[in-house]
Write an enzyme that holds these catalytic residues in place. Sequence first.
Site, short mmCIF file in Angstrom:
data_model
loop_
_atom_site.label_atom_id
_atom_site.label_comp_id
_atom_site.label_asym_id
_atom_site.label_seq_id
_atom_site.Cartn_x
_atom_site.Cartn_y
_atom_site.Cartn_z
CE1 TYR A 65 53.87 10.82 27.39
CE2 TYR A 65 53.24 11.48 29.61
CZ TYR A 65 54.11 11.55 28.54
OH TYR A 65 55.23 12.36 28.63
NE ARG A 68 54.34 8.31 33.37
CZ ARG A 68 54.77 9.55 33.06
NH1 ARG A 68 55.11 9.86 31.83
NH2 ARG A 68 54.83 10.48 33.99
CG ASN A 104 54.73 14.63 41.26
OD1 ASN A 104 55.84 14.75 40.74
ND2 ASN A 104 54.56 14.37 42.54
CG HIS A 121 56.40 19.45 34.83
ND1 HIS A 121 57.34 18.84 35.61
CD2 HIS A 121 56.90 20.67 34.52
CE1 HIS A 121 58.38 19.64 35.76
NE2 HIS A 121 58.14 20.78 35.12
N GLY A 198 60.72 15.65 47.46
CA GLY A 198 60.68 14.62 46.42
C GLY A 198 61.06 15.06 45.04
CB THR A 199 61.86 17.75 43.17
OG1 THR A 199 62.30 18.02 41.83
CG2 THR A 199 62.28 18.89 44.08
CG ASN A 224 65.41 13.85 47.72
OD1 ASN A 224 65.82 12.69 47.73
ND2 ASN A 224 65.04 14.45 46.60
CD GLU A 226 68.98 9.05 45.92
OE1 GLU A 226 68.57 7.89 45.85
OE2 GLU A 226 69.17 9.78 44.92
C1 BV8 Z 1 61.16 24.56 29.06
C2 BV8 Z 1 55.68 15.83 32.30
C3 BV8 Z 1 61.54 26.33 27.69
C4 BV8 Z 1 55.84 14.72 31.31
C5 BV8 Z 1 57.94 16.62 32.83
C6 BV8 Z 1 68.39 21.51 26.75
C7 BV8 Z 1 67.52 21.34 25.68
C8 BV8 Z 1 66.14 21.55 25.81
C9 BV8 Z 1 65.61 21.94 27.04
C10 BV8 Z 1 66.50 22.08 28.08
C11 BV8 Z 1 67.86 21.89 27.97
N1 BV8 Z 1 68.43 22.12 29.17
C12 BV8 Z 1 67.47 22.43 30.05
C13 BV8 Z 1 66.31 22.43 29.39
C14 BV8 Z 1 65.03 22.73 29.93
C15 BV8 Z 1 64.31 21.41 30.22
C16 BV8 Z 1 65.04 20.69 31.33
O1 BV8 Z 1 64.96 21.08 32.45
N2 BV8 Z 1 65.77 19.62 30.99
C17 BV8 Z 1 66.48 18.91 32.04
C18 BV8 Z 1 66.42 17.42 31.79
C19 BV8 Z 1 67.89 19.45 32.10
N3 BV8 Z 1 63.02 21.83 30.65
C20 BV8 Z 1 62.04 21.93 29.76
O2 BV8 Z 1 62.10 21.57 28.61
C21 BV8 Z 1 60.77 22.57 30.31
N4 BV8 Z 1 60.36 23.55 29.37
O3 BV8 Z 1 62.22 24.75 29.57
O4 BV8 Z 1 60.66 25.31 28.07
C22 BV8 Z 1 60.94 27.03 26.59
C23 BV8 Z 1 61.24 28.37 26.48
C24 BV8 Z 1 60.71 29.03 25.46
C25 BV8 Z 1 59.89 28.38 24.54
C26 BV8 Z 1 59.60 27.02 24.66
C27 BV8 Z 1 60.13 26.34 25.70
C28 BV8 Z 1 59.66 21.55 30.44
C29 BV8 Z 1 60.04 20.51 31.46
C30 BV8 Z 1 58.83 19.63 31.77
C31 BV8 Z 1 59.09 18.20 31.35
N5 BV8 Z 1 57.96 17.37 31.76
N6 BV8 Z 1 56.86 15.90 33.16
C32 BV8 Z 1 55.80 13.37 31.97
O5 BV8 Z 1 55.61 13.26 33.20
O6 BV8 Z 1 55.92 12.38 31.22
S1 BV8 Z 1 59.27 16.63 33.83
C33 BV8 Z 1 59.33 15.25 34.82
O7 BV8 Z 1 60.47 15.47 35.61
C34 BV8 Z 1 58.21 15.01 35.84
O8 BV8 Z 1 57.22 16.00 35.85
C35 BV8 Z 1 58.96 15.05 37.16
O9 BV8 Z 1 58.19 15.44 38.22
C36 BV8 Z 1 59.93 16.06 36.79
C37 BV8 Z 1 61.06 16.45 37.64
O10 BV8 Z 1 61.67 15.32 38.12
P1 BV8 Z 1 61.45 15.03 39.68
O11 BV8 Z 1 60.04 15.31 40.04
O12 BV8 Z 1 62.49 15.71 40.46
O13 BV8 Z 1 61.63 13.50 39.69
P2 BV8 Z 1 63.00 12.76 39.63
O14 BV8 Z 1 62.67 11.38 39.24
O15 BV8 Z 1 63.99 13.58 38.88
O16 BV8 Z 1 63.53 12.79 41.13
C38 BV8 Z 1 62.80 12.13 42.12
C39 BV8 Z 1 63.40 12.58 43.43
O17 BV8 Z 1 62.63 12.00 44.46
C40 BV8 Z 1 64.83 12.13 43.62
O18 BV8 Z 1 65.59 13.21 44.14
C41 BV8 Z 1 64.71 11.03 44.68
O19 BV8 Z 1 65.83 11.01 45.57
C42 BV8 Z 1 63.50 11.49 45.45
N7 BV8 Z 1 62.77 10.45 46.15
C43 BV8 Z 1 62.70 9.13 45.86
N8 BV8 Z 1 61.91 8.52 46.79
C44 BV8 Z 1 61.49 9.47 47.66
C45 BV8 Z 1 62.03 10.71 47.25
N9 BV8 Z 1 61.81 11.85 47.91
C46 BV8 Z 1 61.02 11.78 49.00
N10 BV8 Z 1 60.46 10.65 49.44
C47 BV8 Z 1 60.67 9.48 48.80
N11 BV8 Z 1 60.11 8.35 49.26
#
Ligand code: BV8
Length: 251
Positions: A65, A68, A104, A121, A198-199, A224, A226
């Site tokens: 962290y 980053r 972000n 987040h 961007g997500t 996006n 993609e």
């Molecule tokens: C919660 C902070 C519930 C940290 C982040 C199974 C087990 C456990 C949990 C889960 C599970 N299934 C689902 C879950 C829920 C889980 C989840 O969603 N998991 C996913 C992986 C399936 N979520 C959670 O745990 C959340 N909490 O659900 O709590 C709860 C209920 C009761 C009691 C307690 C709890 C918490 C989620 C938060 C995680 N923290 N960030 C850190 O940064 O280190 S998430 C992290 O991913 C970042 O914040 C990031 O922003 C975020 C999302 O990703 P994206 O932003 O979309 O980024 P990504 O890289 O994925 O994609 C980038 C995109 O940009 C792509 O599409 C690409 O094509 C595009 N791109 C690239 N270049 C460009 C562009 N677009 C435009 N222009 C460009 N030039």
Amino acid sequence: MNDDIAEIAAGAQRVAVLTGAGISAESNVPTFREVQTGLWERFSAQDLATPEAFEANPALVWTWYRWRQSLIQQVEPNPGHTALAQWQQQLRQEGGELSITTQNVDDLHERAGAEVLGHLHGSIFAHRCLDCGDPVELPDPAYDGFEAPPEPEEPPQCATCGGHIRPGVVWFGEMLPMEAFDAATAAIRSADVVVVAGTSGIVQPAASLPLLALERGTPLIEINPEETEISEAMDFCLRGPSGVMLPALVP
Ligand code: BV8
Ligand code: ZN
């Protein structure tokens, strides 16, 4: 920009925007799905961004962290951030409103001059004690964010209770800040247009927020390069980088 989209954007008085890591990609901030480098190359971001990882290896996660944070402090907002800030100012002058909710943890929207409704987040610049929750001000990290740091450093200890200081971000399995989530929900429900930039639409519950627009048939625009998990719900998909597409979208 097709005429329908241009017309929607020009006529919108209440714009709700959700951004993800992709909007910071053109500022050279790696997206969350990109492969990690250096000390963390054998981990996915998803594995490191958890309370369990911090518990198991506080120094490795803490250093990730702080490294980053160094990188974010070394880069600049890009035209995508600037376009949103400009559109927000334009609408405010006309009595309208543009809200930005971001997944972000960087401060690039703010550094581009925009006001952010919420960081779903958390923020990489916020730190707090893992045990007593006290917020902690720390000096900026001294890493070069473009060079992976040599050795992991232990997180500092809390002056109040001696606990580990942790990053002020939301880890997987942790609750999102409800105030930010509720504000984003209200903004999307009252918008004339919702823009998702961007997500990948993978991380919940943030990714499902824009789908609230479907309740009222509010136009949904995705920016996006993609296809994403939520593309099929979109009315319009602008397939290109946000640094190009957002400036073209702003009326
Ligand atoms: C919660 C902070 C519930 C940290 C982040 C199974 C087990 C456990 C949990 C889960 C599970 N299934 C689902 C879950 C829920 C889980 C989840 O969603 N998991 C996913 C992986 C399936 N979520 C959670 O745990 C959340 N909490 O659900 O709590 C709860 C209920 C009761 C009691 C307690 C709890 C918490 C989620 C938060 C995680 N923290 N960030 C850190 O940064 O280190 S998430 C992290 O991913 C970042 O914040 C990031 O922003 C975020 C999302 O990703 P994206 O932003 O979309 O980024 P990504 O890289 O994925 O994609 C980038 C995109 O940009 C792509 O599409 C690409 O094509 C595009 N791109 C690239 N270049 C460009 C562009 N677009 C435009 N222009 C460009 N030039
Ligand atoms: Zn403490």
